[in-house]
Every structure is written in C-alpha cells, then in structure tokens.
Write a protein that holds these residues in place. Sequence first.
Motif, PDB file in Angstrom:
ATOM      1  N   TYR A  15    -110.258   4.943   2.654  1.00  0.00           N
ATOM      2  CA  TYR A  15    -110.425   4.519   4.046  1.00  0.00           C
ATOM      3  C   TYR A  15    -111.884   4.275   4.435  1.00  0.00           C
ATOM      4  O   TYR A  15    -112.155   3.948   5.588  1.00  0.00           O
ATOM      5  CB  TYR A  15    -109.857   5.576   5.000  1.00  0.00           C
TER       6      TYR A  15
ATOM      7  N   VAL B  17    -114.163  12.684   4.824  1.00  0.00           N
ATOM      8  CA  VAL B  17    -114.306  13.484   6.044  1.00  0.00           C
ATOM      9  C   VAL B  17    -114.528  14.956   5.675  1.00  0.00           C
ATOM     10  O   VAL B  17    -114.412  15.337   4.505  1.00  0.00           O
ATOM     11  CB  VAL B  17    -113.092  13.297   6.989  1.00  0.00           C
TER      12      VAL B  17
ATOM     13  N   CYS C   9    -111.669  15.059  11.486  1.00  0.00           N
ATOM     14  CA  CYS C   9    -110.323  14.511  11.273  1.00  0.00           C
ATOM     15  C   CYS C   9    -109.455  15.019  12.417  1.00  0.00           C
ATOM     16  O   CYS C   9    -109.343  16.238  12.617  1.00  0.00           O
ATOM     17  CB  CYS C   9    -109.791  14.991   9.922  1.00  0.00           C
ATOM     18  N   SER C  10    -108.855  14.090  13.179  1.00  0.00           N
ATOM     19  CA  SER C  10    -108.051  14.505  14.326  1.00  0.00           C
ATOM     20  C   SER C  10    -106.853  15.348  13.884  1.00  0.00           C
ATOM     21  O   SER C  10    -106.417  16.256  14.599  1.00  0.00           O
ATOM     22  CB  SER C  10    -107.572  13.275  15.110  1.00  0.00           C
ATOM     23  N   LEU C  11    -106.335  15.049  12.694  1.00  0.00           N
ATOM     24  CA  LEU C  11    -105.175  15.804  12.197  1.00  0.00           C
ATOM     25  C   LEU C  11    -105.578  17.244  11.864  1.00  0.00           C
ATOM     26  O   LEU C  11    -104.904  18.190  12.274  1.00  0.00           O
ATOM     27  CB  LEU C  11    -104.600  15.079  10.972  1.00  0.00           C
TER      28      LEU C  11
ATOM     29  N   CYS D 105    -102.171  12.534  13.213  1.00  0.00           N
ATOM     30  CA  CYS D 105    -103.395  11.752  13.010  1.00  0.00           C
ATOM     31  C   CYS D 105    -103.403  10.661  14.076  1.00  0.00           C
ATOM     32  O   CYS D 105    -102.422   9.928  14.219  1.00  0.00           O
ATOM     33  CB  CYS D 105    -103.370  11.141  11.607  1.00  0.00           C
ATOM     34  N   HIS D 106    -104.507  10.539  14.801  1.00  0.00           N
ATOM     35  CA  HIS D 106    -104.542   9.562  15.904  1.00  0.00           C
ATOM     36  C   HIS D 106    -104.453   8.119  15.401  1.00  0.00           C
ATOM     37  O   HIS D 106    -104.021   7.251  16.138  1.00  0.00           O
ATOM     38  CB  HIS D 106    -105.807   9.767  16.749  1.00  0.00           C
ATOM     39  N   VAL D 107    -104.856   7.874  14.152  1.00  0.00           N
ATOM     40  CA  VAL D 107    -104.795   6.501  13.617  1.00  0.00           C
ATOM     41  C   VAL D 107    -103.351   6.157  13.234  1.00  0.00           C
ATOM     42  O   VAL D 107    -102.809   5.128  13.653  1.00  0.00           O
ATOM     43  CB  VAL D 107    -105.716   6.338  12.374  1.00  0.00           C
ATOM     44  N   HIS D 108    -102.736   7.044  12.459  1.00  0.00           N
ATOM     45  CA  HIS D 108    -101.399   6.733  11.954  1.00  0.00           C
ATOM     46  C   HIS D 108    -100.307   6.820  13.027  1.00  0.00           C
ATOM     47  O   HIS D 108     -99.247   6.223  12.877  1.00  0.00           O
ATOM     48  CB  HIS D 108    -101.059   7.652  10.774  1.00  0.00           C
TER      49      HIS D 108
ATOM     50  N   GLU E 142    -104.224   3.107   7.492  1.00  0.00           N
ATOM     51  CA  GLU E 142    -105.611   2.826   7.865  1.00  0.00           C
ATOM     52  C   GLU E 142    -106.081   1.572   7.118  1.00  0.00           C
ATOM     53  O   GLU E 142    -105.808   1.404   5.920  1.00  0.00           O
ATOM     54  CB  GLU E 142    -106.463   4.046   7.497  1.00  0.00           C
TER      55      GLU E 142
ATOM     56  N   CYS F 256    -110.158   4.441  10.949  1.00  0.00           N
ATOM     57  CA  CYS F 256    -110.485   5.839  11.255  1.00  0.00           C
ATOM     58  C   CYS F 256    -111.991   5.892  11.480  1.00  0.00           C
ATOM     59  O   CYS F 256    -112.767   5.690  10.544  1.00  0.00           O
ATOM     60  CB  CYS F 256    -110.075   6.731  10.092  1.00  0.00           C
TER      61      CYS F 256
ATOM     62  N   TYR G  95    -113.856   8.293  11.912  1.00  0.00           N
ATOM     63  CA  TYR G  95    -114.536   9.366  11.161  1.00  0.00           C
ATOM     64  C   TYR G  95    -114.903   8.865   9.761  1.00  0.00           C
ATOM     65  O   TYR G  95    -116.001   9.098   9.279  1.00  0.00           O
ATOM     66  CB  TYR G  95    -113.623  10.588  11.052  1.00  0.00           C
ATOM     67  N   MET G  96    -113.961   8.184   9.123  1.00  0.00           N
ATOM     68  CA  MET G  96    -114.245   7.648   7.781  1.00  0.00           C
ATOM     69  C   MET G  96    -115.384   6.630   7.842  1.00  0.00           C
ATOM     70  O   MET G  96    -116.193   6.545   6.915  1.00  0.00           O
ATOM     71  CB  MET G  96    -112.991   6.963   7.219  1.00  0.00           C
TER      72      MET G  96
HETATM   73 FE1  SF4 Z   1    -107.857  12.329   9.568  1.00  0.00          FE
HETATM   74 FE2  SF4 Z   1    -108.841   9.845   9.735  1.00  0.00          FE
HETATM   75 FE3  SF4 Z   1    -107.113  10.502   7.788  1.00  0.00          FE
HETATM   76 FE4  SF4 Z   1    -106.301  10.318  10.326  1.00  0.00          FE
HETATM   77  S1  SF4 Z   1    -107.056   8.659   9.033  1.00  0.00           S
HETATM   78  S2  SF4 Z   1    -105.761  11.912   8.875  1.00  0.00           S
HETATM   79  S3  SF4 Z   1    -108.092  11.097  11.422  1.00  0.00           S
HETATM   80  S4  SF4 Z   1    -109.183  11.314   8.085  1.00  0.00           S
END
Ligand code: SF4
Length: 307
Positions: free
Chosen positions: A21, A56, A81-83, A167-170, A230, A264, A266-267
């Motif tokens: 990602y 991350v 990581c939001s998760l 996870c806020h992205v997924h 992602e 993401c 963060y990535m």
């Molecule tokens: Fe965490 Fe980013 Fe992976 Fe979502 S995409 S689980 S926020 S590292």
Amino acid sequence: MKEKIRQLCKEKNAVIFAHYYTRPEIQEIADFIGDSLALAQQATRVQANILVMCGVHFMGETMKILCPDKKVLIPDMAAGCSLADSCKAEDLAVFKAQHPDHMVVSYVNTSADVKALTDVVVTSSNAKKIIDQLPQDAKIIFGPDYNLGSYINSVTGRNMLLWNGACHVHSRFSLEALLQLKKENPGVEVLAHPECKAPILAQSDVIGSTKALLEHTIKSPAKRFIIATESGILFEMQRACPDKEFIPVPPEMTEGVGCSCNECEYMRMNTLEKVYACLLNESPEMQVPKETAEKAISSIQRMLEMS
Ligand code: SF4
Ligand code: 13P
C-alpha cells in the motif's frame, strides 16, 4: 534520491521492506515488497544490520519483536493504523476478563500491547488456515476487524465473538459505485479484501489478502478486474500485468469531509525523503519494551508456525 538511498543501504548493510500500500516510488526502492504476513516472514530470514520498515507503526513493532537484535527504523513514527487504534489493550483486557473461557485471536493490525494479550496472531493471508487448526469447540474472541471476523466466521462455520473495529479505508467503499461498475463492465471479476464490509464482499468474486488478490490477477486469463482494496496495490498489479486493466472501486463520499480516493494516508506518510533521512540518521528507531515484546512474541511465533 533513489540512488542515494540505495547507496546508504549498501554502506550500512540495510534492507528496505515495503507494504503493497505504500507509494509506487517506495515500492521501487524496496528490497522486499509484500503483505503483512510476507513482510514478517521475510524479516526473520534476512542478514542485515538495519531493517527499514516502510509501512505503518504496528508493522515496525512486529518486525522489532521478531528481530530484537536488529536496528528497526520506520520513516515516520506517526504512520499509524485506524484498525489497530480501534482496539486498545486496556479495553481488550477488560473484555478478556469478562470471557475467561475464550482464547484471543488477533489480526496482525494491532499494537504490541494487544499482541501481548493474544493467543494467536493472524493476517488476512492465513486467518482461515489458522482458525481451522484450532479445536472445534474452542471459544474465540476475534479482533479487531469486525468485517474480517464475520467473513472468517462465514467460511469456517465458527461463531467467534467479534470486536467491533474497522479500517477506515476498507470500510468506506461505495456499494452503489460498485454496482454501477459491475453494470458498466458485465462479466468483469470483482476482487476484494476481507476488511471490506459484508455487502461489498457479497458482490465480489474473489476475496483475499493483498497478496492473494495480486496472485489471482497474475494467474487469471482475464484482462480486466474491478478492485476493492487500498489503491497502492494497483501499482504492483500493473507492474506484474502490464497488459491488464484494473478498475478501482471508489469510496463513499461524505459531505464536506474525507478523501476522494482509497488511499491509506498512513501508508502514504512513507516518502523517499523520510526513508533517506531515517537511514542517514538511523532514527526514528522502533523500540518495544522488553516485557511487552516477551509476551507478544509467542502469539506471533504461533502464527508463523501455523501458517
Ligand atoms: Fe490500517 Fe491503513 Fe491497512 Fe487500513 S489500510 S488497516 S488504516 S494500515
Ligand atoms: P494484508 O497486508 O494482510 O493484506 O493487510 C492489509 C492491510 O490493511 C495492511 O494494513
């Protein structure tokens, strides 16, 4: 910048790991690119003084726990990581105490403190395989990803108690947009990561970790795919299959806020400049308190043995 980074790696006997990602330019300078499982496995095999983890925070922690004698650098300590954030160790400890007859299976997207409270760690690549090996009558708490947990319950026939994290992205892919894409591209397979919500998974043909989805695009004779994960993975898919087309599913738009893409953030905090600076200064360096690392390592090692 890329040349300067590679030169520093040579001088300092350092290797660079990158998650799928991360930005394309980060994947281009990495020695190893992979999903969470592959990166953890690879870290235990390399001969190097310095490991740079472009991903991350929890990935850097996992690497440090597995390789305590190596210097583990992460380009930006704020890449979270939001998760992982959706499950605090203190909350899990309370939940565990309320269910003393349950074992804890945690997704790798967790802090070292959560791994220290965990019996077995899993990733999206090996979750089914590992849970299939647990005793049929085992009572299991699964966290923190609710969507992955429900999916694993459905494919294993288990009834794990699920943590309500995401996870806020997924979790923000738009079902409406996916249905529209399917209508415009009849017969094109939909590939989704199991962190996506159940209605997205219900519309998908292939559900798997980033690595499994990538391998599917390489092996499949199809030329076009709709992708719900992602968007960084599209770089590796396109590099592996230059003659194929990948159509990303867009996220739901929240009025006035949010991101218009499935990246993401963060990535994306891993940049060439930060990789160069962290190699040059050998900082920021990941540290995990000894006591936490000692407790967390058994749940990670159990995963590696059962994978
Ligand atoms: Fe965490 Fe980013 Fe992976 Fe979502 S995409 S689980 S926020 S590292
Ligand atoms: P995998 O690398 O296990 O597919 O997980 C995806 C993810 O969200 C990593 O943060």
